[in-house]
Structure formats: C-alpha cells, structure tokens
Design a protein around this motif. Structure first.
Motif, short mmCIF file in Angstrom:
data_model
loop_
_atom_site.label_atom_id
_atom_site.label_comp_id
_atom_site.label_asym_id
_atom_site.label_seq_id
_atom_site.Cartn_x
_atom_site.Cartn_y
_atom_site.Cartn_z
N PRO A 53 24.15 -23.00 30.34
CA PRO A 53 25.14 -22.42 29.44
C PRO A 53 24.85 -22.85 27.99
CG PRO A 53 26.11 -24.15 30.80
CD PRO A 53 24.68 -23.98 31.26
N ALA A 54 25.03 -21.90 27.06
CA ALA A 54 24.83 -22.24 25.65
C ALA A 54 25.88 -23.24 25.22
CB ALA A 54 24.93 -20.96 24.82
N ALA A 55 25.49 -24.17 24.34
CA ALA A 55 26.46 -25.14 23.85
C ALA A 55 27.53 -24.41 23.05
CB ALA A 55 25.76 -26.17 22.98
N ARG A 76 27.04 -26.44 16.47
CA ARG A 76 27.08 -27.01 17.83
C ARG A 76 27.36 -28.52 17.83
NH1 ARG A 76 25.25 -22.85 20.74
NH2 ARG A 76 23.66 -21.47 19.81
N ARG A 90 28.84 -15.45 32.00
CA ARG A 90 27.52 -15.33 31.36
C ARG A 90 26.61 -14.49 32.26
NH1 ARG A 90 27.71 -18.69 27.15
NH2 ARG A 90 29.36 -20.23 27.26
N ALA A 144 21.03 -19.58 34.18
CA ALA A 144 20.61 -20.04 32.84
C ALA A 144 21.54 -21.17 32.41
CB ALA A 144 20.69 -18.89 31.84
N ASP A 193 34.07 -20.95 19.85
CA ASP A 193 34.20 -21.25 21.27
C ASP A 193 35.27 -22.30 21.57
OD1 ASP A 193 32.15 -19.48 21.93
OD2 ASP A 193 30.61 -21.00 21.57
N THR A 212 30.03 -23.34 20.16
CA THR A 212 29.72 -23.35 18.74
C THR A 212 30.86 -22.77 17.91
OG1 THR A 212 28.05 -22.70 17.12
CG2 THR A 212 28.57 -21.10 18.84
#
Ligand SMILES: [Mn+2]
Length: 247
Positions: free
Chosen positions: A12-14, A242, A5, A10, A165, A16
């Motif tokens: 981490p994005a969940a 998510r 990333r 930052a 993901d 999805t």
C-alpha cells in the motif's frame, strides 16, 4: 469514496497530504495553557524556519476541564483561529459548557470529569459538591461571565476535518461505518471498538481522547493524546507529504 486498491498484493502507498500542505495536529490540552502557549510558539518557529504554502494547525478537542486554565486556553485558541489556518475540533468535554447552561444538574457528572476547574477558571467559586440550588446559581453566574466569543466557540466547533489521506477527530470512528456516515456520539466518545480495530479505515485517523504515555503511531490511526494535564506533555504531530514527525 474510498475504493480498494487495484492490486491486492502491491504494497500500500504511504498515506500522504497534498503538496504544499503541512499539518500540525495537537492532542488534548485540558486547561494547560502553560503548555499550549510554548507549543504555539514552537509551531510558529517551525513554520518560520521551514516555510510552506499552507500550514494548518488542527486541535483535536478537550480544551477544558481538569487542568487549571481552561478559560485562558479557549481565549488563546479563539485568537489563533481568528488569525486563520487553524481548526479547532470539538471534544466531548466541550459539550459540557453549553449543556450546563441549559441544564444545571449535569454539574453532578461534569464535576466528576474536572468541570469544577473550568468554573474556577471563569472566576466562579463552586463548592466541592454543589447542592441543586448552587448548581442553578453557578449556571446563572457562568451565563453572565461567559464571553460571547467563548459561547460561539463551544457551540460551533466542527467534529472532524479531512485532508489528503488523513481524517482528524477527537475520539475516533466506528469501524465498519463510512467516514461520511459516522455518528457524532462515536466521533466524540468512542474508545475500545475503535482502539482495538486493526483493519484499515478509509483514511488514517488522527485522534486524541484516550491518553497514552507516548504518541501511538499505527497503520490505521495515530493517537496524540499524551495526557498533558497529568504528564505535562502536550503532543503535536507534524505531517507533510509522506512524512510523519513530532514537534
Ligand atoms: Mn475526550
């Protein structure tokens, strides 16, 4: 190709799934058709109550052995796959049937992993410790009674499925190796090296193979094998956007 990333600090994005996709991922069935049948009904009821564009059912392998109704489980899954939107992955136990037909002496190891119950489920009558001659006879009998659809099922099961993901596989993956370069043997059999790894994989790995009392949701993997053959609990993970839930 997975890339780090861009902003290391930052959050981490969940993980999805793509919009419109919902996945129902079910753990090791091991001959428990009595649990599979009501679970498929619950999945279909959930889809009816909460319609979605692309509902996908994924089964994570180990359909046979140990429990009493292996042949019925395979018939039911073949039927489900024919209706579409269902993916049955290969488990290590699914290797035994085609291998036994080619090489009857493997019954000595297969038998230790619940293989005799699979032979019984196809109408054969193995003794508790078959002698070499009986192994040959049992393989010939199985070859005779095994429906073509079952033979194809065992021979053509894919090893993994990837969506958004998430990466779905029977046992797990080898840490440090790219998902695209995994060895079949690891995807079907790996335990400790995978289970003890706390580093992120390229995707969240959804797997079975190693029974746990409760579904195990971690940052890098989700284990849905709740040992159905012994516990009577067959677990189904429900993923959408998510959201991570269980049926
Ligand atoms: Mn397994």
């Amino acid at each position: 190709m997975w890339k780090p990333r861009p902003f290391a600090n930052a959050a981490p994005a969940a993980p999805t799934l793509p919009p419109g996709v919902r996945i129902y991922a079910t753990g090791d069935v091991h001959g428990r058709d009595d649990l599979l049948e009501p679970l498929l009904e619950r999945i279909d009821e959930d889809i009816a109550r909460h319609p979605v564009e692309r509902p996908i059912s994924v089964f994570l392998g180990d359909y046979i052995d140990r429990g009493p109704k292996s042949a019925d489980v395979v018939s039911r899954l073949i039927e489900r796959c024919a209706q579409g939107r269902t993916i049955c992955l290969r488990g290590n136990h699914e290797l035994y049937v085609p291998e036994f037909l080619r090489n009857p002496p493997i019954l000595r190891s297969w038998g230790q992993y619940g293989g005799l119950s699979t032979l019984l489920s196809y109408g054969l009558s193995p003794s508790l410790s078959p002698a070499p001659e009986e192994e040959e006879e049992l393989a010939a009998e199985l070859d005779h009674v095994l429906p073509d659809s079952h033979r194809r099922f065992y021979e053509t099961l894919p090893l993994s499925f990837s969506c958004g993901d998430y990466f779905f596989v029977h046992a797990g993956v080898r840490p440090g190796a790219a998902l695209a370069r995994q060895r079949d043997e690891d995807l079907l059999w790996i335990r400790d090296d995978f289970l003890t790894c706390e580093e992120p994989f390229e995707k969240i790995v959804v797997h079975g193979h190693t029974p746990v009392m409760e579904p195990d949701v971690r940052r890098n993997r989700i284990n849905v094998d709740t040992g159905a053959y012994a516990t009577g609990r067959l677990t189904c993970l429900r993923l959408e956007g998510r959201d991570v839930a269980f049926l």
